[in-house]
Design a protein around this motif. Structure first.
Motif, PDB file in Angstrom:
ATOM      1  N   ARG A  36      -0.293  37.469 -29.392  1.00  0.00           N
ATOM      2  CA  ARG A  36       0.981  38.204 -29.408  1.00  0.00           C
ATOM      3  C   ARG A  36       0.763  39.710 -29.427  1.00  0.00           C
ATOM      4  O   ARG A  36       1.683  40.479 -29.115  1.00  0.00           O
ATOM      5  CB  ARG A  36       1.818  37.773 -30.621  1.00  0.00           C
ATOM      6  N   VAL A  37      -0.450  40.148 -29.782  1.00  0.00           N
ATOM      7  CA  VAL A  37      -0.736  41.584 -29.815  1.00  0.00           C
ATOM      8  C   VAL A  37      -1.904  41.949 -28.912  1.00  0.00           C
ATOM      9  O   VAL A  37      -2.104  43.128 -28.602  1.00  0.00           O
ATOM     10  CB  VAL A  37      -1.038  42.063 -31.245  1.00  0.00           C
ATOM     11  N   ALA A  38      -2.673  40.948 -28.460  1.00  0.00           N
ATOM     12  CA  ALA A  38      -3.828  41.214 -27.603  1.00  0.00           C
ATOM     13  C   ALA A  38      -3.407  41.232 -26.138  1.00  0.00           C
ATOM     14  O   ALA A  38      -2.357  40.702 -25.760  1.00  0.00           O
ATOM     15  CB  ALA A  38      -4.898  40.147 -27.830  1.00  0.00           C
ATOM     16  N   THR A  39      -4.232  41.825 -25.319  1.00  0.00           N
ATOM     17  CA  THR A  39      -3.986  41.856 -23.880  1.00  0.00           C
ATOM     18  C   THR A  39      -4.414  40.529 -23.276  1.00  0.00           C
ATOM     19  O   THR A  39      -5.508  40.032 -23.538  1.00  0.00           O
ATOM     20  CB  THR A  39      -4.784  42.997 -23.216  1.00  0.00           C
ATOM     21  N   ALA A  40      -3.532  39.968 -22.457  1.00  0.00           N
ATOM     22  CA  ALA A  40      -3.837  38.679 -21.838  1.00  0.00           C
ATOM     23  C   ALA A  40      -4.964  38.829 -20.824  1.00  0.00           C
ATOM     24  O   ALA A  40      -5.117  39.873 -20.194  1.00  0.00           O
ATOM     25  CB  ALA A  40      -2.593  38.124 -21.160  1.00  0.00           C
ATOM     26  N   ASP A  41      -5.765  37.761 -20.670  1.00  0.00           N
ATOM     27  CA  ASP A  41      -6.816  37.761 -19.663  1.00  0.00           C
ATOM     28  C   ASP A  41      -6.198  37.836 -18.279  1.00  0.00           C
ATOM     29  O   ASP A  41      -5.224  37.129 -17.974  1.00  0.00           O
ATOM     30  CB  ASP A  41      -7.659  36.485 -19.768  1.00  0.00           C
ATOM     31  N   ARG A  42      -6.765  38.681 -17.438  1.00  0.00           N
ATOM     32  CA  ARG A  42      -6.221  38.869 -16.105  1.00  0.00           C
ATOM     33  C   ARG A  42      -6.367  37.596 -15.278  1.00  0.00           C
ATOM     34  O   ARG A  42      -7.415  36.971 -15.227  1.00  0.00           O
ATOM     35  CB  ARG A  42      -6.952  40.021 -15.405  1.00  0.00           C
ATOM     36  N   GLY A  43      -5.250  37.228 -14.601  1.00  0.00           N
ATOM     37  CA  GLY A  43      -5.287  36.115 -13.665  1.00  0.00           C
ATOM     38  C   GLY A  43      -5.531  34.766 -14.286  1.00  0.00           C
ATOM     39  O   GLY A  43      -6.072  33.869 -13.642  1.00  0.00           O
ATOM     40  N   ARG A  44      -5.106  34.565 -15.540  1.00  0.00           N
ATOM     41  CA  ARG A  44      -5.371  33.309 -16.224  1.00  0.00           C
ATOM     42  C   ARG A  44      -4.104  32.650 -16.740  1.00  0.00           C
ATOM     43  O   ARG A  44      -4.142  31.905 -17.706  1.00  0.00           O
ATOM     44  CB  ARG A  44      -6.321  33.539 -17.408  1.00  0.00           C
ATOM     45  N   SER A  45      -2.964  32.898 -16.133  1.00  0.00           N
ATOM     46  CA  SER A  45      -1.729  32.378 -16.722  1.00  0.00           C
ATOM     47  C   SER A  45      -1.411  30.963 -16.252  1.00  0.00           C
ATOM     48  O   SER A  45      -1.167  30.081 -17.045  1.00  0.00           O
ATOM     49  CB  SER A  45      -0.561  33.314 -16.416  1.00  0.00           C
ATOM     50  N   ILE A  46      -1.455  30.709 -14.959  1.00  0.00           N
ATOM     51  CA  ILE A  46      -0.909  29.493 -14.348  1.00  0.00           C
ATOM     52  C   ILE A  46       0.430  29.154 -15.020  1.00  0.00           C
ATOM     53  O   ILE A  46       0.496  28.437 -16.013  1.00  0.00           O
ATOM     54  CB  ILE A  46      -1.844  28.276 -14.422  1.00  0.00           C
ATOM     55  N   ASN A  47       1.490  29.687 -14.458  1.00  0.00           N
ATOM     56  CA  ASN A  47       2.811  29.400 -15.004  1.00  0.00           C
ATOM     57  C   ASN A  47       3.011  27.906 -15.196  1.00  0.00           C
ATOM     58  O   ASN A  47       2.474  27.095 -14.434  1.00  0.00           O
ATOM     59  CB  ASN A  47       3.891  29.925 -14.054  1.00  0.00           C
ATOM     60  N   TYR A 186      -9.025  27.943  -8.234  1.00  0.00           N
ATOM     61  CA  TYR A 186      -7.724  28.600  -8.142  1.00  0.00           C
ATOM     62  C   TYR A 186      -7.852  30.085  -8.461  1.00  0.00           C
ATOM     63  O   TYR A 186      -8.718  30.511  -9.217  1.00  0.00           O
ATOM     64  CB  TYR A 186      -6.689  27.936  -9.058  1.00  0.00           C
ATOM     65  N   LYS A 187      -6.988  30.862  -7.863  1.00  0.00           N
ATOM     66  CA  LYS A 187      -6.932  32.299  -8.087  1.00  0.00           C
ATOM     67  C   LYS A 187      -5.469  32.725  -8.081  1.00  0.00           C
ATOM     68  O   LYS A 187      -4.684  32.259  -7.241  1.00  0.00           O
ATOM     69  CB  LYS A 187      -7.694  33.051  -6.989  1.00  0.00           C
ATOM     70  N   GLU A 188      -5.109  33.608  -9.006  1.00  0.00           N
ATOM     71  CA  GLU A 188      -3.718  34.053  -9.110  1.00  0.00           C
ATOM     72  C   GLU A 188      -3.481  35.357  -8.361  1.00  0.00           C
ATOM     73  O   GLU A 188      -4.334  36.242  -8.323  1.00  0.00           O
ATOM     74  CB  GLU A 188      -3.332  34.220 -10.578  1.00  0.00           C
ATOM     75  N   LEU A 189      -2.285  35.444  -7.783  1.00  0.00           N
ATOM     76  CA  LEU A 189      -1.785  36.642  -7.126  1.00  0.00           C
ATOM     77  C   LEU A 189      -0.403  36.923  -7.688  1.00  0.00           C
ATOM     78  O   LEU A 189       0.124  36.143  -8.486  1.00  0.00           O
ATOM     79  CB  LEU A 189      -1.705  36.443  -5.611  1.00  0.00           C
ATOM     80  N   SER A 190       0.226  38.007  -7.274  1.00  0.00           N
ATOM     81  CA  SER A 190       1.567  38.310  -7.780  1.00  0.00           C
ATOM     82  C   SER A 190       2.452  38.865  -6.670  1.00  0.00           C
ATOM     83  O   SER A 190       1.984  39.542  -5.755  1.00  0.00           O
ATOM     84  CB  SER A 190       1.496  39.307  -8.937  1.00  0.00           C
ATOM     85  N   ALA A 217       4.120  29.372  -5.839  1.00  0.00           N
ATOM     86  CA  ALA A 217       4.649  30.540  -6.551  1.00  0.00           C
ATOM     87  C   ALA A 217       5.784  30.095  -7.458  1.00  0.00           C
ATOM     88  O   ALA A 217       6.649  29.321  -7.039  1.00  0.00           O
ATOM     89  CB  ALA A 217       5.144  31.593  -5.570  1.00  0.00           C
ATOM     90  N   LEU A 218       5.775  30.592  -8.705  1.00  0.00           N
ATOM     91  CA  LEU A 218       6.818  30.296  -9.681  1.00  0.00           C
ATOM     92  C   LEU A 218       7.451  31.594 -10.157  1.00  0.00           C
ATOM     93  O   LEU A 218       6.755  32.605 -10.332  1.00  0.00           O
ATOM     94  CB  LEU A 218       6.254  29.539 -10.884  1.00  0.00           C
ATOM     95  N   PRO A 219       8.764  31.585 -10.394  1.00  0.00           N
ATOM     96  CA  PRO A 219       9.471  32.807 -10.793  1.00  0.00           C
ATOM     97  C   PRO A 219       9.251  33.163 -12.254  1.00  0.00           C
ATOM     98  O   PRO A 219       9.002  32.293 -13.094  1.00  0.00           O
ATOM     99  CB  PRO A 219      10.937  32.449 -10.535  1.00  0.00           C
ATOM    100  N   ASN A 220       9.344  34.457 -12.547  1.00  0.00           N
ATOM    101  CA  ASN A 220       9.236  34.987 -13.909  1.00  0.00           C
ATOM    102  C   ASN A 220      10.518  35.726 -14.291  1.00  0.00           C
ATOM    103  O   ASN A 220      11.260  36.194 -13.414  1.00  0.00           O
ATOM    104  CB  ASN A 220       8.052  35.963 -13.998  1.00  0.00           C
ATOM    105  N   SER A 224       9.570  38.829 -10.972  1.00  0.00           N
ATOM    106  CA  SER A 224       8.365  38.716 -10.163  1.00  0.00           C
ATOM    107  C   SER A 224       8.055  37.230  -9.955  1.00  0.00           C
ATOM    108  O   SER A 224       8.733  36.355 -10.509  1.00  0.00           O
ATOM    109  CB  SER A 224       7.196  39.401 -10.869  1.00  0.00           C
ATOM    110  N   PHE A 225       7.038  36.950  -9.159  1.00  0.00           N
ATOM    111  CA  PHE A 225       6.537  35.592  -8.980  1.00  0.00           C
ATOM    112  C   PHE A 225       5.044  35.584  -9.273  1.00  0.00           C
ATOM    113  O   PHE A 225       4.321  36.508  -8.876  1.00  0.00           O
ATOM    114  CB  PHE A 225       6.752  35.096  -7.546  1.00  0.00           C
ATOM    115  N   THR A 226       4.599  34.568  -9.978  1.00  0.00           N
ATOM    116  CA  THR A 226       3.167  34.337 -10.142  1.00  0.00           C
ATOM    117  C   THR A 226       2.747  33.331  -9.085  1.00  0.00           C
ATOM    118  O   THR A 226       3.281  32.217  -9.033  1.00  0.00           O
ATOM    119  CB  THR A 226       2.831  33.792 -11.538  1.00  0.00           C
ATOM    120  N   CYS A 227       1.816  33.730  -8.241  1.00  0.00           N
ATOM    121  CA  CYS A 227       1.332  32.868  -7.168  1.00  0.00           C
ATOM    122  C   CYS A 227      -0.055  32.344  -7.529  1.00  0.00           C
ATOM    123  O   CYS A 227      -0.847  33.046  -8.161  1.00  0.00           O
ATOM    124  CB  CYS A 227       1.237  33.643  -5.852  1.00  0.00           C
TER     125      CYS A 227
END
Length: 431
Positions: A36-47, A186-190, A217-220, A224-227
């Protein structure tokens, strides 16, 4: 009784909420800093796509409204061919049922906040499990200030597909595992908002099926969309320059190119993740140490059921504790006995759905089949229900879904054969 839950992700946080209702003292141990206070890892969300099974688990403890406040309903798939018009395929026969897009991070934060506020629950961050005595409930964690030893009456591994608890049980020779890695990464784009609005229809899960590969791609909530690209292993290494990336996407994903200004940066710097199915046997040891969720049975994400299945695990474990009078020694084996065939069933269906999403959704035959299915659902309400609706919009056990769909297909096949026979006889009489 003191319960230790290793892993304060989605499953561990929800489980802590359920166990707190039972008056247990629960400690969550998480290897990461507070997300909740740390920075999320880049490209690791998978909505995530939360559907009825996940909603049912949240609803039972009154968290559905709060946790799902920012979720976006998606009523169907939007198919993007290389050329031609978009094709919307609704998920339900009625067209009004939806799965819900939600950020993994946002969901985790909401559940973690709820768990932290529950009576009897505490959370220890930056605690990485490095030793476990499963028979005695003793654990050693590596922390920023050194190693610490703790003990608990019950130890539950809710620490995901790469579970440290499962690793320790393997080292003890208590469990066996089989990890089937998919030959895909898998690799994430936006895709950012355009003038403050969604660049694509937010009411759909968007799919770019390309035969041996695909993108979704899923909406946020920020419009935006997480692809996520799902490509064969090694394919990502073929594109190493901005020119190559732009050229490839211009040819294979032409409608994405003008919508993704950060495409080259995302592609070059976001990591490639691996995909696989985890089979573990057994899920518990000594009636006091157990595995739950992905730690026991991780699946590939192509049915959108990973989190939903894990949440359903929590509901079933809670039910087993009720049915055994709170006896963990009886509840943990009972939980595995009740859940195993269902988790194996959804693992199979998730792999099959990858083939459907990647290869079939753009096919005219597939579209016709779905139209026939929806027609049968409307003509036979409650008697004929598609596999997708049973999985996403009901809590019918996954294994029963497989059996029911098999029976339905048999009946439809027999009916079709009977109609064909009647038509053939009529033709012969007319001659």
């Amino acid at each position: 009784m003191k319960v230790a839950i290793v892993g304060a992700g989605l499953t561990g946080s929800l489980l802590a909420c359920y166990l707190a209702r039972r008056g247990l003292t629960v400690t969550l141990y998480e290897r990461r800093p507070d997300p909740r206070v740390a920075t999320a890892d880049r490209g690791r969300s998978i909505n995530l796509a939360i559907s009825e099974r996940g909603l049912d688990a949240l609803r039972r403890i009154g968290l559905d409204t709060t946790v799902m406040a920012d979720a976006l309903p998606m009523k169907g798939r939007m198919i993007h061919a290389v050329t031609g018009a978009l094709d919307f395929q609704q998920y339900s026969a009625s067209g009004d049922r939806a799965i819900n897009s939600i950020s993994r991070g946002a969901l985790n934060n909401a559940l973690l906040t709820a768990a932290s506020a529950a009576p009897g629950v505490s959370v220890e961050f930056e605690h990485r499990l490095c030793e476990l005595d499963s028979a005695a409930g003793r654990m050693v964690f590596q922390t920023p200030s050194g190693k610490v030893s703790v003990a608990a009456d019950i130890v539950l591994g809710a620490d995901g597909a790469g579970s440290a608890v499962r690793e320790q049980l393997l080292a003890e020779g208590i469990v066996a595992e089989d990890v089937d890695f998919l030959d895909y990464g898998y690799k994430e784009l936006s895709i950012p908002a355009v003038d403050g609005e969604f660049a694509l229809d937010p009411g759909a899960l968007h799919i770019w099926p390309r035969g041996t590969s695909m993108m979704i791609a899923l909406p946020n909530p920020d419009r935006s969309f997480t692809c996520t690209l799902f490509w064969p292993a090694g394919s990502f290494d073929a594109l190493t320059t901005a020119e190559a990336i732009i050229g490839y996407f211009g040819e294979h994903y032409p409608d994405v190119l003008p919508l993704a200004p950060d495409l080259v940066d995302d592609y070059l710097h976001n990591p490639v993740g691996v995909l696989g199915t985890v089979h573990t046997l057994p899920w518990q040891a000594h009636g006091r140490t157990g595995l739950i969720g992905d730690a026991a049975h991780a699946i590939v994400p192509f049915y959108g059921q990973g989190a939903n299945c894990a949440f359903e695990d929590v509901v079933e474990l809670d039910r087993c504790l009720d049915d055994t009078g709170g006896s963990w020694a009886r509840a943990l084996p009972l939980f595995e006995a009740r859940r195993r065939e269902n988790t194996e069933a959804i693992a199979d269906m998730a792999l099959n759905n990858f083939i459907e999403m990647r290869d079939k959704v753009a096919s005219p035959v597939f579209r016709l089949t779905k139209q026939v299915e929806h027609t049968l659902e409307r003509l036979l309400p409650g008697r004929y229900v598609s596999r997708y609706e049973l999985v996403a919009f009901s809590t019918t056990p996954y294994a029963e879904v497989q059996r029911r769909v098999h029976r339905q297909h048999q009946y439809v096949g027999l009916a079709a054969a009977g109609l064909a026979l009647v038509a053939l006889r009529l033709l012969r009489r007319l001659r």
